[in-house]
Design a protein around this motif. Structure first.
Motif, PDB file in Angstrom:
ATOM      1  N   ALA A  31       4.341  14.001  86.692  1.00  0.00           N
ATOM      2  CA  ALA A  31       4.890  14.287  88.098  1.00  0.00           C
ATOM      3  C   ALA A  31       4.294  15.179  88.788  1.00  0.00           C
ATOM      4  CB  ALA A  31       6.379  14.280  87.625  1.00  0.00           C
TER       5      ALA A  31
ATOM      6  N   GLU B  65       1.098  13.127  90.504  1.00  0.00           N
ATOM      7  CA  GLU B  65       1.847  12.680  91.373  1.00  0.00           C
ATOM      8  C   GLU B  65       2.332  13.379  92.318  1.00  0.00           C
ATOM      9  OE1 GLU B  65       5.016  10.746  88.907  1.00  0.00           O
ATOM     10  OE2 GLU B  65       3.675   9.477  88.075  1.00  0.00           O
TER      11      GLU B  65
ATOM     12  N   ARG C 264       4.665  15.807  92.880  1.00  0.00           N
ATOM     13  CA  ARG C 264       5.893  15.738  92.815  1.00  0.00           C
ATOM     14  C   ARG C 264       6.739  16.970  92.341  1.00  0.00           C
ATOM     15  NH1 ARG C 264       7.740  10.541  89.900  1.00  0.00           N
ATOM     16  NH2 ARG C 264       9.901  10.754  90.744  1.00  0.00           N
TER      17      ARG C 264
ATOM     18  N   ASP D 209      16.124  14.417  91.568  1.00  0.00           N
ATOM     19  CA  ASP D 209      15.740  13.112  91.447  1.00  0.00           C
ATOM     20  C   ASP D 209      14.408  12.883  90.563  1.00  0.00           C
ATOM     21  OD1 ASP D 209      14.198  14.235  93.323  1.00  0.00           O
ATOM     22  OD2 ASP D 209      13.902  12.454  94.512  1.00  0.00           O
ATOM     23  N   VAL D 210      13.552  13.674  90.914  1.00  0.00           N
ATOM     24  CA  VAL D 210      12.473  13.673  89.892  1.00  0.00           C
ATOM     25  C   VAL D 210      12.582  13.899  88.603  1.00  0.00           C
ATOM     26  CG1 VAL D 210      10.098  14.648  89.614  1.00  0.00           C
ATOM     27  CG2 VAL D 210      11.000  14.470  91.907  1.00  0.00           C
TER      28      VAL D 210
ATOM     29  N   ASP E 248      14.125  10.672  87.154  1.00  0.00           N
ATOM     30  CA  ASP E 248      13.066   9.484  86.935  1.00  0.00           C
ATOM     31  C   ASP E 248      12.289   9.824  85.667  1.00  0.00           C
ATOM     32  OD1 ASP E 248      11.392   7.268  87.566  1.00  0.00           O
ATOM     33  OD2 ASP E 248       9.781   8.696  88.322  1.00  0.00           O
ATOM     34  N   CYS E 249      11.842  10.977  85.478  1.00  0.00           N
ATOM     35  CA  CYS E 249      11.129  11.410  84.167  1.00  0.00           C
ATOM     36  C   CYS E 249      11.987  11.004  83.142  1.00  0.00           C
ATOM     37  CB  CYS E 249      10.832  12.918  84.143  1.00  0.00           C
ATOM     38  SG  CYS E 249       9.437  13.390  85.559  1.00  0.00           S
TER      39      CYS E 249
ATOM     40  N   GLY F  70      14.229   8.814  82.695  1.00  0.00           N
ATOM     41  CA  GLY F  70      14.274   7.500  82.503  1.00  0.00           C
ATOM     42  C   GLY F  70      12.971   6.909  81.797  1.00  0.00           C
ATOM     43  N   GLN F  71      11.711   7.521  82.508  1.00  0.00           N
ATOM     44  CA  GLN F  71      10.712   6.750  81.846  1.00  0.00           C
ATOM     45  C   GLN F  71      10.516   7.346  80.258  1.00  0.00           C
ATOM     46  OE1 GLN F  71       7.093   8.600  83.985  1.00  0.00           O
ATOM     47  NE2 GLN F  71       8.391   8.781  85.857  1.00  0.00           N
TER      48      GLN F  71
ATOM     49  N   PRO G  44      19.133   9.158  82.689  1.00  0.00           N
ATOM     50  CA  PRO G  44      18.961   9.858  83.922  1.00  0.00           C
ATOM     51  C   PRO G  44      19.794  10.808  84.221  1.00  0.00           C
ATOM     52  CG  PRO G  44      17.914   7.440  84.178  1.00  0.00           C
ATOM     53  CD  PRO G  44      19.024   7.731  82.831  1.00  0.00           C
TER      54      PRO G  44
END
Length: 199
Positions: A117, A121, A123, A129-130, A133-134, A136-137, A142
């Motif tokens: 990220a 990316e 970010r 929010d970032v 997302d991480c 969840g990955q 999350p």
């Protein structure tokens, strides 16, 4: 059973360059790992280091070259100065500490997700929010993002004290239960040899 205390910064490019090699080495030797994210700039201040932006121009230029070379070896392209760098490392670290307690995901993948990220990316891993997302990955809830509690903040601060007391001074830094210390992703082969009883 061997144990590794893994000190790192969630935005360290060299932590990102380590990939999942430490995790593979730990699995190979049946070693357990405690992930200890910390405030790298505070660690520098406590142990005689200098933040990258304050280093002599020759060191700054060398770091740029090293980032380019290490990324090329891994077959990736990074921005050596992503927007907003350095991000606030506390929120992503708190979330990782919470994830380590919660279980259900892959901590090594979470560290890598933060690195992607930030460095690929572009970010900001200081934003909820970032971070979500991480998480969840890497297979974590999350919802751990933004739910930072006092206990995570206390552990984050304690990780810095533990690092200083254990002799760590950079990131990534690996310390075995036998007090063997390995600084940098380029020392992972030595960690492997040590755990195999060859070094």
């Amino acid at each position: 059973m061997a144990h590794i205390d893994y000190y790192f910064s969630t935005f360290s490019p060299f932590t990102f360059f380590a990939g999942l090699r430490m995790e593979a080495i730990a699995e190979k030797h049946g070693a357990t790992v405690t992930y200890k994210p910390l405030d790298l700039m505070a660690l520098f201040a406590r142990t005689g280091g200098t933040p990258p932006k304050d280093r002599h121009p020759s060191r700054i230029e060398y770091r740029k070259q090293e980032l380019r070379r290490q990324a090329k070896k891994l077959g990736i392209t990074i921005n050596p100065m992503p927007p907003g760098y350095p991000p606030n490392p506390a929120p992503s670290s708190y979330a990782l500490i919470a994830a380590q307690k919660a279980g259900g995901g892959n901590l090594g993948e979470l560290v890598q997700a933060y690195g992607r990220a930030c460095w690929i990316e572009e970010r900001n891993i200081g934003e909820d929010d970032v971070i979500a997302d991480c998480l969840g990955q890497a297979g974590f809830d999350p919802g751990l993002a933004g739910g930072m509690m006092l206990t995570e903040a206390e552990e984050y601060a304690r990780n810095l004290e533990d690092a200083v007391n254990a002799g760590a001074f950079g990131a990534p830094f690996y310390i075995t239960d036998g007090d063997e210390r390995f600084w940098g992703q380029d020392r992972l082969d030595d960690l492997d040899l040590h755990l195999a009883g060859k070094l």
